[in-house]
Design a protein around this motif. Structure first.
Motif, PDB file in Angstrom:
ATOM      1  N   ALA A 118      -6.168   3.546  -4.298  1.00 48.22           N
ATOM      2  CA  ALA A 118      -5.079   4.247  -5.134  1.00 48.22           C
ATOM      3  C   ALA A 118      -4.992   3.501  -6.751  1.00 48.22           C
ATOM      4  O   ALA A 118      -4.642   4.300  -7.446  1.00 48.22           O
ATOM      5  N   ARG A 119      -4.952   2.182  -6.827  1.00 46.80           N
ATOM      6  CA  ARG A 119      -4.588   1.647  -8.046  1.00 46.80           C
ATOM      7  C   ARG A 119      -5.695   2.010  -9.013  1.00 46.80           C
ATOM      8  O   ARG A 119      -5.508   2.311 -10.207  1.00 46.80           O
ATOM      9  N   GLN A 156       8.230   8.209 -12.407  1.00 49.05           N
ATOM     10  CA  GLN A 156       8.271   7.073 -11.696  1.00 49.05           C
ATOM     11  C   GLN A 156       6.960   7.142 -10.826  1.00 49.05           C
ATOM     12  O   GLN A 156       6.684   8.320 -10.278  1.00 49.05           O
ATOM     13  N   ASP A 195       2.815   4.688   0.710  1.00 47.71           N
ATOM     14  CA  ASP A 195       2.607   3.788   1.873  1.00 47.71           C
ATOM     15  C   ASP A 195       2.077   4.327   3.205  1.00 47.71           C
ATOM     16  O   ASP A 195       2.977   5.060   3.521  1.00 47.71           O
ATOM     17  N   ARG A 252       2.281   3.631   6.049  1.00 45.89           N
ATOM     18  CA  ARG A 252       3.250   3.446   7.116  1.00 45.89           C
ATOM     19  C   ARG A 252       4.391   4.468   7.072  1.00 45.89           C
ATOM     20  O   ARG A 252       5.254   4.606   8.008  1.00 45.89           O
ATOM     21  N   ARG A 253       4.515   5.118   5.816  1.00 43.11           N
ATOM     22  CA  ARG A 253       5.658   5.820   5.743  1.00 43.11           C
ATOM     23  C   ARG A 253       5.489   7.414   6.050  1.00 43.11           C
ATOM     24  O   ARG A 253       6.344   8.113   6.058  1.00 43.11           O
ATOM     25  N   ARG A 277       5.307  10.469   8.180  1.00 43.47           N
ATOM     26  CA  ARG A 277       5.919  10.730   9.400  1.00 43.47           C
ATOM     27  C   ARG A 277       5.660  12.005   9.752  1.00 43.47           C
ATOM     28  O   ARG A 277       5.395  13.195   9.217  1.00 43.47           O
ATOM     29  N   GLU A 308       8.988  11.475   1.496  1.00 42.40           N
ATOM     30  CA  GLU A 308       9.397  11.296   0.279  1.00 42.40           C
ATOM     31  C   GLU A 308       9.091  12.707  -0.726  1.00 42.40           C
ATOM     32  O   GLU A 308       9.924  13.131  -1.568  1.00 42.40           O
ATOM     33  N   GLN A 334      -5.483  11.248   9.961  1.00 43.14           N
ATOM     34  CA  GLN A 334      -6.799  11.149  10.274  1.00 43.14           C
ATOM     35  C   GLN A 334      -7.097  12.399   9.347  1.00 43.14           C
ATOM     36  O   GLN A 334      -7.813  13.643  10.265  1.00 43.14           O
ATOM     37  N   ASN A 382       9.222  -2.627   4.760  1.00 42.80           N
ATOM     38  CA  ASN A 382       8.908  -1.392   5.556  1.00 42.80           C
ATOM     39  C   ASN A 382       9.958  -1.230   6.520  1.00 42.80           C
ATOM     40  O   ASN A 382      10.947  -0.274   6.835  1.00 42.80           O
ATOM     41  N   LEU A 442      12.955   1.753   6.660  1.00 43.83           N
ATOM     42  CA  LEU A 442      13.255   2.758   7.568  1.00 43.83           C
ATOM     43  C   LEU A 442      14.521   2.413   8.188  1.00 43.83           C
ATOM     44  O   LEU A 442      15.110   3.536   8.440  1.00 43.83           O
ATOM     45  N   GLU A 492      -4.340  -1.760  -1.586  1.00 42.98           N
ATOM     46  CA  GLU A 492      -3.902  -1.646  -0.105  1.00 42.98           C
ATOM     47  C   GLU A 492      -3.984  -2.906   0.400  1.00 42.98           C
ATOM     48  O   GLU A 492      -5.046  -3.596   0.069  1.00 42.98           O
TER      49      GLU A 492
END
Lengths: 314, 544
Positions: A131-132, A150, A155, A157-158, A160, A177, A212, B172, B176, B205
């Motif tokens: 990404a960077r 911004q 991330d 893990r975020r 959902r 988000e 996936q 995290n 959450l 990452e």
């Protein structure tokens, strides 16, 4: 709660238990959207002047003109809104290679959002390359930050699991988000794609998805329709300043890039994609995801039938 | 100012210098984390450039100084004048040893006998002799023991990733859970910290490394040994310390003692981290002494001091007395180690490990191993985390050397950072355009797993991601008969062996996460004329 915002939906959904209520709740904005005039605005740079144009400045002005043609950003952004600008930042490629959205288109959109009273404008994508590297090489991070946006790195893990209730995808991890933003501006670049022939606005929505997602390739048209139906972006801005005509979506050979000098904006994602497919030399109906989207009533392939504003700049 | 007061002041100066060097080491580790394709800027390999052991061993292994930093000679010259100040004042691993060792006095009763010098201190010289002989034989095992390699590898592959994981897990969880302290959302505190860490420290990452546990165990053992003997590693093991010991036989700055002032209290011995025998006026061991000034400050009678002394006026003999037989035994051990590591089929080009995919620009295997000092700079700078330390793939000879594991991460097309940071040019510093031409392996499709071939489904994720501008993976449209006898036209991927560079992104991105349906092996790598399945190599690979 007659016209709840997406954020309120999510809160309701959370209260009712893990997002299960979302599918039903989304019927509401769909109805609301149907009342929008499905306008289409196309800004072109005078082809005769294109070769000598300062592309960075031109891309910004084309974007402004395209948005102005829709009635201005004020039509979409209310004071205090949080806006997510979603370009294609998928690849670690320089702007001249046309694998990522033009950074100056993104920069102009950020500025227009702030001018219309947005509280925060966020810019981000879920790229395929690191990404960077993508954010930096594409020039998008610098262009967006220069306008005060911004820049957000997603991330893993975020994401959902959200209930899409689609025909192929019942649920899928999306980025809350982005879904929660008051307005998502979908800003694809028009380019070739090996599997789907074209990569446009519907394909660009893959960047909201986690998990996936490469498995979508097995039934790409249905998956793209499902996520389009769920997200229903109210504003789509197609970057066709430079267009990648072959060896997409990654490209890499300047010989595969054509200067088109066009930015199109609209409220009907399918119509914008149909226009983009035409630009790339395809019949819109021949693109599987577009045919399926039209059949499911997500928009029209006949973009020429929409009230259209055209401007030529030089 | 009294001798002791001056010594105390110097000790505080030393601590400041040590802390600064350790911080600099850390900063350079962090600075080497991935930024953009051009690779990190700044002297990220500074400590290795200053390392005379890496220089000596690589020179012995390769018989050339080409591509090597010669700053190590400066270190040797300084040591010849000042003694092993490098160990006492500069070495960041030594500083960590000091820190751990300072925990020791409290729980264990120290005696001059337990802290005094021991014959075992010669072990490091024998190890050095064996390692240098191995280097002459072409087996470059310096990096396993070199203190900078050990520290860099441990920090970059275990300690920093552990910090990354810990911080992001906490951030995290707070994000959450959104706990609140009155009106204050805790996440408003943790999110900016997390973002700062991601941008400035992590730089990518999350990257974690296979075999990190073993590397961490070695590191923990080296540090933990300080609880047995202060600076155990430096006294008994460190081959760099041994090399500097050879250089410090006749330093100009020497410990001088007034015998009339000594009441044999043993405080200097207790405070000496190097067991350099400050308590024996004529038997001070210049080759062991770190020049830390602890003994000078410890002596209540001000009987000790460091003085500039011309070599011929020195009262204590300086030599490393190893004994002929033991030295010969060390040489023999080195020779046996070379032989043992070389009696493998792979060492003689009989086999090529299919998974041993070296980074682009890596020299031919034998030559690569003669240069690689297992420092981990390339692993640390790889933006996808695909470069991983070997364990057994390159044989014992090549333990902890870099290999690309496409299941974890691929070789980014627009990146050539690994070759830019390698301190010994085991990976050559190729220009980006040149690097794009290098083949490190070849992708092959497993048609028993690949979706269109095996399961009649559309896919070509591999083709989508192939970064070669005109695609090394193409597809052909073919009909596929489905279970219900209907016919679908699908796109079947194919690898063009003339264009594939083996970057591995196809394998990384393949929907099969356990064993990908397209896999890269070392076949066709440019480094080896013998590992070529295709006629006449290839033409026009990876054109930019």
């Amino acid at each position: 709660m007659l016209r709840p915002t997406r954020r309120e939906f999510l809160k309701t959904a959370a209260v009712l238990g893990g997002g299960l209520a979302l599918g039903d709740a989304l019927a509401l904005p769909r109805a609301a959207l149907a009342q929008d005039p499905m306008a289409l605005s196309v800004a072109r740079w005078d082809p005769a002047a294109l070769a000598t144009a300062d592309l960075a400045a031109a891309a910004g002005r084309l974007t402004e003109a395209a948005i102005a043609g829709l009635g201005g950003m004020g039509r979409f952004v209310s004071k205090g809104d949080v806006v997510w600008v979603k370009p294609n930042i998928g690849w670690n490629r320089a702007p001249a290679l046309a694998a990522d959205t033009n950074p100056d288109v993104v920069g102009a959109l950020v500025r227009l959002c702030y001018e219309a009273g947005a509280k925060t404008v966020k810019v981000g994508d879920n790229p395929c390359h690191p990404a960077r590297h993508c954010y930096a090489t594409s020039g998008i991070a610098a262009a967006a930050e220069a306008q005060g946006a911004q820049v957000v790195f997603l991330d893993d893990r975020r994401f959902r699991d959200l209930k899409l209730g689609g025909e192929r995808l019942d649920s899928w991890p999306l980025y809350p988000e982005i879904v929660e933003a008051d307005l998502v501006i979908n800003v694809p670049i028009a380019k070739h794609h090996g599997l789907t022939d074209v990569s446009l606005g519907m394909k660009n929505l893959m960047g909201v998805a986690g998990g996936q997602r490469s498995a979508w390739h097995q039934q790409m048209a249905d998956c793209l329709c499902d996520v389009t139906a769920f997200l229903r972006p109210r504003l789509v801005v197609l970057d066709a300043v430079r267009v990648l005509t072959a060896h997409g979506p990654t490209g890499g050979d300047p010989a595969d890039v054509t200067l088109v000098g066009t930015v199109a904006a609209g409220t009907d994602l399918v119509a914008i994609d149909a226009l983009g497919a035409t630009l790339l030399g395809h019949q819109p109906a021949a693109i599987a995801s577009l045919g399926a989207a039209a059949a499911r009533g997500l928009g029209t392939l006949d973009f020429r039938s929409l009230p259209q504003v055209e401007r030529t700049l030089s | 100012m009294t001798v002791r007061a001056r010594a105390r002041r110097l000790i505080w100066t030393r601590r400041a210098v040590q802390t600064g060097a350790l911080l600099l080491f850390l900063v350079l580790v962090v600075a080497n984390r991935p930024t953009s394709g051009e690779g990190p800027t700044g002297p990220v390999s500074l400590f290795f450039d200053l390392d005379p052991l890496a220089l000596a061993a690589t020179w012995l292994a390769t018989r050339t100084l080409a591509g090597l930093a010669l700053l190590g000679l400066v270190t040797l010259a300084v040591t010849a004048v000042l003694g092993r100040w490098f160990c006492g004042w500069f070495c960041p691993l030594g500083t960590l040893h000091n820190a751990v060792g300072s925990l020791r006095g409290g729980w264990r009763r120290l005696t001059p006998r337990s802290e005094g010098s021991s014959r075992w201190q010669r072990a490091k010289y024998y190890l050095l002799i064996a390692l240098l002989l191995m280097a002459i034989g072409g087996v470059h095992w310096i990096g396993v023991f070199d203190p900078f390699s050990l520290l860099y590898r441990s920090l970059a592959l275990t300690v920093l990733p552990a910090c990354d994981v810990a911080l992001s897990e906490v951030a995290n969880a707070v994000y959450l859970g959104d706990p609140q302290l009155g009106p204050l959302h805790l996440r408003d505190l943790t999110e900016p910290i997390d973002r700062w860490w991601q941008a400035r420290v992590a730089g990518s990452e999350l990257r974690v490394f296979t075999g990190a546990g073993v590397i961490l165990l070695v590191f923990a053992a080296a540090l933990g040994a300080n609880l047995v003997r202060n600076r155990f590693w430096c006294r008994y093991v460190c081959p760099l310390g041994a090399l500097l010991g050879f250089a410090a036989v006749r330093p100009l700055l020497r410990l001088r003692s007034r015998t009339d002032a000594c009441n044999s209290c043993g405080r200097c011995t207790l405070r000496c981290p190097a067991a350099a025998q400050p308590e024996k006026p004529d038997q001070w061991l210049a080759t062991e002494c770190f020049g830390c000034w602890n003994c000078v400050a410890a002596c209540g009678n001000e009987g000790l001091d460091f003085r500039w002394t011309l070599p011929w006026r020195a009262t204590s003999r300086g030599s490393v007395d190893l004994g002929k037989r033991r030295s010969l035994a060390a040489l023999a051990a080195g020779a046996v180690a070379v032989a043992l590591m070389r009696i493998t089929p792979a060492a003689h080009g009989k086999t090529f490990h299919p998974l041993l995919i070296r980074p682009p620009g890596a020299r031919a295997e034998r030559e690569f191993l003669q240069r690689c000092i297992q420092c981990g700079l390339c692993l640390q700078t790889c933006p996808t985390g695909g470069l991983q330390p070997t364990w057994h793939e390159a044989g014992l000879e090549g333990v902890w050397t870099p290999m690309l594991v496409p299941a974890i991460g691929y070789c980014e097309f627009e990146c050539h950072a690994c070759g830019q940071v390698c301190p010994t040019q085991a990976i050559r510093p190729l220009a980006l355009a040149e690097k794009k031409q290098v083949r490190i392996g070849l992708a092959v499709i497993d048609t028993s797993r690949c979706l269109p071939y095996a399961h009649g489904r559309e896919c070509i994720v591999c083709e989508e991601h192939c970064p070669i501008p005109d695609k090394a993976i193409t597809f052909e449209r073919r009909e596929s008969v489905q279970r219900d006898a209907s016919v679908r036209t699908l796109k079947f991927p194919r690898v063009d062996p003339d264009r594939c560079t083996g970057c591995g992104i196809c394998e990384t991105k393949c929907p099969f996460q356990d064993v990908a349906a397209i896999r890269v092996t070392s076949a066709g790598e440019d480094r080896h004329p013998a590992n070529q399945p295709l006629l006449g190599g290839r033409a026009g690979a990876g054109t930019d």
